[in-house]
Write a protein that holds these residues in place. Sequence first.
Motif, short mmCIF file in Angstrom:
data_model
loop_
_atom_site.label_atom_id
_atom_site.label_comp_id
_atom_site.label_asym_id
_atom_site.label_seq_id
_atom_site.Cartn_x
_atom_site.Cartn_y
_atom_site.Cartn_z
N GLU A 34 0.83 -1.21 0.00
CA GLU A 34 0.00 0.00 0.00
C GLU A 34 0.86 1.26 0.00
N GLN A 35 1.98 1.22 0.72
CA GLN A 35 2.90 2.36 0.72
C GLN A 35 3.49 2.58 -0.67
N GLU A 36 3.86 1.49 -1.33
CA GLU A 36 4.41 1.59 -2.68
C GLU A 36 3.37 2.10 -3.67
N GLN A 37 2.12 1.66 -3.51
CA GLN A 37 1.05 2.14 -4.38
C GLN A 37 0.87 3.65 -4.19
N SER A 38 0.96 4.10 -2.97
CA SER A 38 0.82 5.53 -2.68
C SER A 38 1.96 6.33 -3.31
N LYS A 39 3.18 5.82 -3.17
CA LYS A 39 4.33 6.48 -3.80
C LYS A 39 4.16 6.51 -5.32
N ASN A 40 3.70 5.40 -5.88
CA ASN A 40 3.51 5.30 -7.31
C ASN A 40 2.47 6.32 -7.79
N ALA A 41 1.39 6.44 -7.03
CA ALA A 41 0.34 7.41 -7.39
C ALA A 41 0.90 8.83 -7.36
N GLU A 42 1.70 9.14 -6.37
CA GLU A 42 2.30 10.48 -6.27
C GLU A 42 3.25 10.73 -7.44
N LEU A 43 4.05 9.73 -7.78
CA LEU A 43 4.96 9.88 -8.92
C LEU A 43 4.19 10.07 -10.22
N ILE A 45 1.30 11.49 -10.55
CA ILE A 45 0.80 12.87 -10.53
C ILE A 45 1.92 13.82 -10.97
N GLN A 46 3.11 13.60 -10.44
CA GLN A 46 4.25 14.45 -10.81
C GLN A 46 4.58 14.32 -12.29
N ILE A 47 4.54 13.11 -12.81
CA ILE A 47 4.83 12.88 -14.24
C ILE A 47 3.81 13.61 -15.10
N LYS A 48 2.53 13.48 -14.74
CA LYS A 48 1.49 14.16 -15.51
C LYS A 48 1.70 15.68 -15.49
N ALA A 49 2.07 16.20 -14.32
CA ALA A 49 2.31 17.64 -14.22
C ALA A 49 3.49 18.06 -15.09
N LEU A 50 4.54 17.26 -15.09
CA LEU A 50 5.71 17.58 -15.92
C LEU A 50 5.37 17.49 -17.41
N ARG A 51 4.59 16.51 -17.79
CA ARG A 51 4.21 16.38 -19.20
C ARG A 51 3.32 17.54 -19.63
N LYS A 52 2.42 17.92 -18.76
CA LYS A 52 1.53 19.04 -19.07
C LYS A 52 2.36 20.32 -19.21
#
Length: 64
Positions: A34-43, A45-52
Motif C-alpha cells: 500500500e505504501q508503494e502504491q501511494s508512492k507510485n500514485a504520487e509519482l 501525478i508528478q509525471i502528468k504535471a511535468l508532461r503538461k
Amino acid sequence: MKNNDKIVAQFGSELTNIIAEQALTISKLKVLFEQEQSKNAELNIQIKALRKEDKHGRSDTKHK
C-alpha cells in the motif's frame, strides 16, 4: 492413545504458530504494498504535471 493426543496437540500448536507468523508476514507485506502504491500514485501525478508543463513549452527540458 494419550501419547497420540499429545503429538496431535503439539503438531496443532506448531501449525498455529506457523499460520500466525505467515499472517503477520502477509500483513506487513500488505502495508508495504500500500505504501508503494501511494508512492507510485504520487509519482504519476508528478509525471502528468511535468508532461503538461512540457506540452505548454514551459519546461527547461525542451530542445536541449
